[in-house]
Design a protein around this motif. Structure first.
Motif, PDB file in Angstrom:
ATOM      1  N   ARG A 143       0.850  -1.181   0.000  1.00 15.51           N
ATOM      2  CA  ARG A 143       0.000   0.000   0.000  1.00 15.51           C
ATOM      3  C   ARG A 143       0.888   1.235   0.000  1.00 15.51           C
ATOM      4  N   LEU A 144       0.563   2.173  -0.838  1.00 20.09           N
ATOM      5  CA  LEU A 144       1.380   3.370  -1.011  1.00 20.09           C
ATOM      6  C   LEU A 144       0.676   4.571  -0.397  1.00 20.09           C
ATOM      7  N   VAL A 145       1.389   5.256   0.490  1.00 19.65           N
ATOM      8  CA  VAL A 145       0.815   6.432   1.140  1.00 19.65           C
ATOM      9  C   VAL A 145       1.835   7.564   1.161  1.00 19.65           C
ATOM     10  N   ASN A 146       1.332   8.775   1.227  1.00 20.01           N
ATOM     11  CA  ASN A 146       2.143   9.955   1.527  1.00 20.01           C
ATOM     12  C   ASN A 146       1.885  10.330   2.982  1.00 20.01           C
ATOM     13  N   VAL A 147       2.933  10.481   3.755  1.00 14.98           N
ATOM     14  CA  VAL A 147       2.804  10.781   5.178  1.00 14.98           C
ATOM     15  C   VAL A 147       3.358  12.177   5.447  1.00 14.98           C
ATOM     16  N   PHE A 148       2.709  12.904   6.333  1.00 15.24           N
ATOM     17  CA  PHE A 148       3.028  14.292   6.671  1.00 15.24           C
ATOM     18  C   PHE A 148       2.676  15.230   5.522  1.00 15.24           C
ATOM     19  N   THR A 149       1.509  15.007   4.935  1.00 14.33           N
ATOM     20  CA  THR A 149       1.082  15.884   3.853  1.00 14.33           C
ATOM     21  C   THR A 149       0.685  17.251   4.404  1.00 14.33           C
ATOM     22  N   HIS A 150       0.746  18.246   3.536  1.00 12.10           N
ATOM     23  CA  HIS A 150       0.350  19.614   3.872  1.00 12.10           C
ATOM     24  C   HIS A 150      -0.781  20.016   2.941  1.00 12.10           C
ATOM     25  N   ARG A 151      -1.964  20.215   3.521  1.00 14.29           N
ATOM     26  CA  ARG A 151      -3.160  20.576   2.749  1.00 14.29           C
ATOM     27  C   ARG A 151      -3.422  19.566   1.631  1.00 14.29           C
ATOM     28  N   GLY A 152      -3.202  18.296   1.952  1.00 12.67           N
ATOM     29  CA  GLY A 152      -3.492  17.219   1.012  1.00 12.67           C
ATOM     30  C   GLY A 152      -2.420  16.943  -0.009  1.00 12.67           C
ATOM     31  N   VAL A 207      -2.053  11.746   6.510  1.00 17.13           N
ATOM     32  CA  VAL A 207      -1.687  10.660   5.584  1.00 17.13           C
ATOM     33  C   VAL A 207      -2.680  10.654   4.432  1.00 17.13           C
ATOM     34  N   LYS A 208      -2.176  10.483   3.232  1.00 19.47           N
ATOM     35  CA  LYS A 208      -3.034  10.369   2.057  1.00 19.47           C
ATOM     36  C   LYS A 208      -2.580   9.176   1.219  1.00 19.47           C
ATOM     37  N   PRO A 209      -3.534   8.421   0.659  1.00 19.29           N
ATOM     38  CA  PRO A 209      -3.148   7.313  -0.221  1.00 19.29           C
ATOM     39  C   PRO A 209      -2.564   7.829  -1.533  1.00 19.29           C
ATOM     40  N   VAL A 210      -1.705   7.045  -2.129  1.00 15.28           N
ATOM     41  CA  VAL A 210      -1.089   7.385  -3.411  1.00 15.28           C
ATOM     42  C   VAL A 210      -1.553   6.368  -4.442  1.00 15.28           C
ATOM     43  N   GLU A 211      -2.009   6.857  -5.576  1.00 16.90           N
ATOM     44  CA  GLU A 211      -2.373   5.937  -6.650  1.00 16.90           C
ATOM     45  C   GLU A 211      -1.111   5.310  -7.214  1.00 16.90           C
ATOM     46  N   PRO A 212      -1.096   3.984  -7.397  1.00 19.33           N
ATOM     47  CA  PRO A 212       0.123   3.324  -7.879  1.00 19.33           C
ATOM     48  C   PRO A 212       0.671   3.900  -9.174  1.00 19.33           C
ATOM     49  N   HIS A 213      -0.213   4.321 -10.071  1.00 21.59           N
ATOM     50  CA  HIS A 213       0.271   4.853 -11.350  1.00 21.59           C
ATOM     51  C   HIS A 213       0.987   6.188 -11.187  1.00 21.59           C
ATOM     52  N   ALA A 214       0.828   6.830 -10.001  1.00 17.19           N
ATOM     53  CA  ALA A 214       1.471   8.123  -9.778  1.00 17.19           C
ATOM     54  C   ALA A 214       2.938   7.977  -9.419  1.00 17.19           C
ATOM     55  N   LEU A 215       3.373   6.750  -9.123  1.00 15.48           N
ATOM     56  CA  LEU A 215       4.764   6.516  -8.751  1.00 15.48           C
ATOM     57  C   LEU A 215       5.476   5.796  -9.879  1.00 15.48           C
ATOM     58  N   HIS A 216       6.663   6.268 -10.213  1.00 14.57           N
ATOM     59  CA  HIS A 216       7.483   5.645 -11.231  1.00 14.57           C
ATOM     60  C   HIS A 216       8.519   4.798 -10.523  1.00 14.57           C
ATOM     61  N   GLN A 217       8.319   3.485 -10.529  1.00 14.05           N
ATOM     62  CA  GLN A 217       9.207   2.621  -9.789  1.00 14.05           C
ATOM     63  C   GLN A 217      10.567   2.589 -10.471  1.00 14.05           C
ATOM     64  N   GLY A 218      11.616   2.553  -9.631  1.00 16.11           N
ATOM     65  CA  GLY A 218      12.953   2.522 -10.177  1.00 16.11           C
ATOM     66  C   GLY A 218      13.946   2.732  -9.081  1.00 16.11           C
ATOM     67  N   SER A 219      15.205   2.776  -9.453  1.00 21.16           N
ATOM     68  CA  SER A 219      16.255   2.847  -8.451  1.00 21.16           C
ATOM     69  C   SER A 219      16.500   4.266  -7.943  1.00 21.16           C
ATOM     70  N   GLU A 220      15.957   5.280  -8.641  1.00 20.04           N
ATOM     71  CA  GLU A 220      16.188   6.657  -8.200  1.00 20.04           C
ATOM     72  C   GLU A 220      15.077   7.103  -7.257  1.00 20.04           C
ATOM     73  N   ARG A 221      15.353   8.153  -6.506  1.00 21.89           N
ATOM     74  CA  ARG A 221      14.370   8.736  -5.604  1.00 21.89           C
ATOM     75  C   ARG A 221      13.150   9.156  -6.403  1.00 21.89           C
ATOM     76  N   LEU A 222      11.974   8.773  -5.950  1.00 14.31           N
ATOM     77  CA  LEU A 222      10.762   9.032  -6.719  1.00 14.31           C
ATOM     78  C   LEU A 222      10.314  10.473  -6.570  1.00 14.31           C
ATOM     79  N   PRO A 223       9.749  11.049  -7.646  1.00 16.29           N
ATOM     80  CA  PRO A 223       9.208  12.397  -7.526  1.00 16.29           C
ATOM     81  C   PRO A 223       7.960  12.369  -6.659  1.00 16.29           C
ATOM     82  N   VAL A 224       7.733  13.479  -5.912  1.00 12.51           N
ATOM     83  CA  VAL A 224       6.549  13.546  -5.063  1.00 12.51           C
ATOM     84  C   VAL A 224       5.823  14.865  -5.300  1.00 12.51           C
TER      85      VAL A 224
END
Length: 300
Positions: A5-14, A283-300
């Motif tokens: 499950r993918l979440v964003n934690v410590f979000t600010h105004r969503g 905490v807000k859920p993240v849609e899986p398609h919003a994350l680009h899996q890979g070895s580099e730090r993911l954009p947020v």
């Protein structure tokens, strides 16, 4: 091992926050399987297991791409939020086993669609760096003493040691750049797991801004670091920048990454003596398609 499950934690105004993959049932997972998740997503990842004894409701483990961590604040909050959303919490107050020690989680289910989570951290310890260690930190971040408030650079710890660097302004703070190799070398020499420069945004409202340059996580910067914010709260108390009360301390982080995040800390006292703190955030859920899996730090 596909139920992540993918979440964003410590979000600010969503928005913003620190992305975190969570496995709410990692029973039987091997270490290399957990590390593979962190490598796949490029973020701190949390894994929920049964506690080792009846004293604990759960055991949580945490990995970054390069190694296991003893404790991760945002992954702990994210895991409790995911357990609550899945209807798998045993209570609204839970005892969690981590490799840095026991943590108590508090979950408010008043709004079942958006549980509110806080976790405990022990009383922080704060130590001023020596003159030589200060010079090491300044050189690593290409700073001079003129860029800093008239306060010491300090190592502070609740679960992991973070180096607190008091910047004169948020503009100077967000103009910093770091070099991963130099940061790692510096942290190794001063006994720290990350450089945490901070600035005062609004002292009366107890609002501050910070950045986290981790020692050896496998990426140069974090968008939100709860354990560092908890350590900072005790540094702020030591330096007289916050009151000796439980008024919320707000730490913003991630602005320079384009992912402004918000961390809340409430100090606890017994007879005017600090005994710990509570760490929380949205905490807000993240849609899986919003994350680009890979070895580099993911954009947020």
């Amino acid at each position: 091992m596909n139920d992540i499950r993918l979440v964003n934690v410590f979000t600010h105004r969503g928005r913003g926050g620190n992305p975190c993959p969570i496995a709410i049932d990692a029973s039987g997972w091997p270490d290399d399987g957990m590390q593979a998740v962190a490598e796949r997503f490029g973020h701190e990842s949390g894994f929920v297991l049964p506690g080792s004894s009846a004293d604990f409701d759960y055991a949580f483990r945490f990995w970054v791409p390069r190694h296991e961590m003893e404790m991760c604040g945002h992954a702990t909050i994210g895991a409790l939020w995911c357990l609550a959303k899945a209807g798998r919490l045993r209570a609204d107050q839970l005892r969690i086993e981590t490799r840095s020690g026991p943590v108590t989680g508090y979950v408010d289910l008043t709004d079942p669609d958006d549980p509110s989570v806080e976790i405990s951290q022990p009383a922080g310890k704060v130590v001023d760096l020596t003159a030589a260690e200060e010079e090491e930190v300044l050189a690593t971040l290409n700073l001079s003493r003129r860029d800093l408030l008239d306060l010491p650079i300090q190592n502070a710890v609740t679960s992991r040691v973070k180096t607190l660097i008091p910047m004169k302004s948020t503009a100077l703070l967000n103009g910093l750049s770091s070099n991963m190799r130099r940061t790692e070398d510096c942290c190794a020499r001063i006994g720290s797991t990350g450089l945490y420069p901070y600035a005062v945004e609004d002292r009366g409202a107890q609002r501050f801004e910070a950045r986290q340059f981790p020692k050896s996580s496998g990426y140069p910067e974090d968008a939100a670091t709860g354990i560092a914010a908890a350590a900072l709260a005790f540094g702020l108390l030591r330096n007289g920048l916050v009151g000796r009360d439980s008024q919320r301390i707000t730490v913003f982080q991630g602005r320079a990454m384009g992912s402004l995040s918000e961390i809340g800390v409430r100090l606890g006292f017994a007879d005017d003596r600090p005994v710990g703190c509570l760490l929380g955030g949205s905490v807000k859920p993240v849609e899986p398609h919003a994350l680009h899996q890979g070895s580099e730090r993911l954009p947020v």
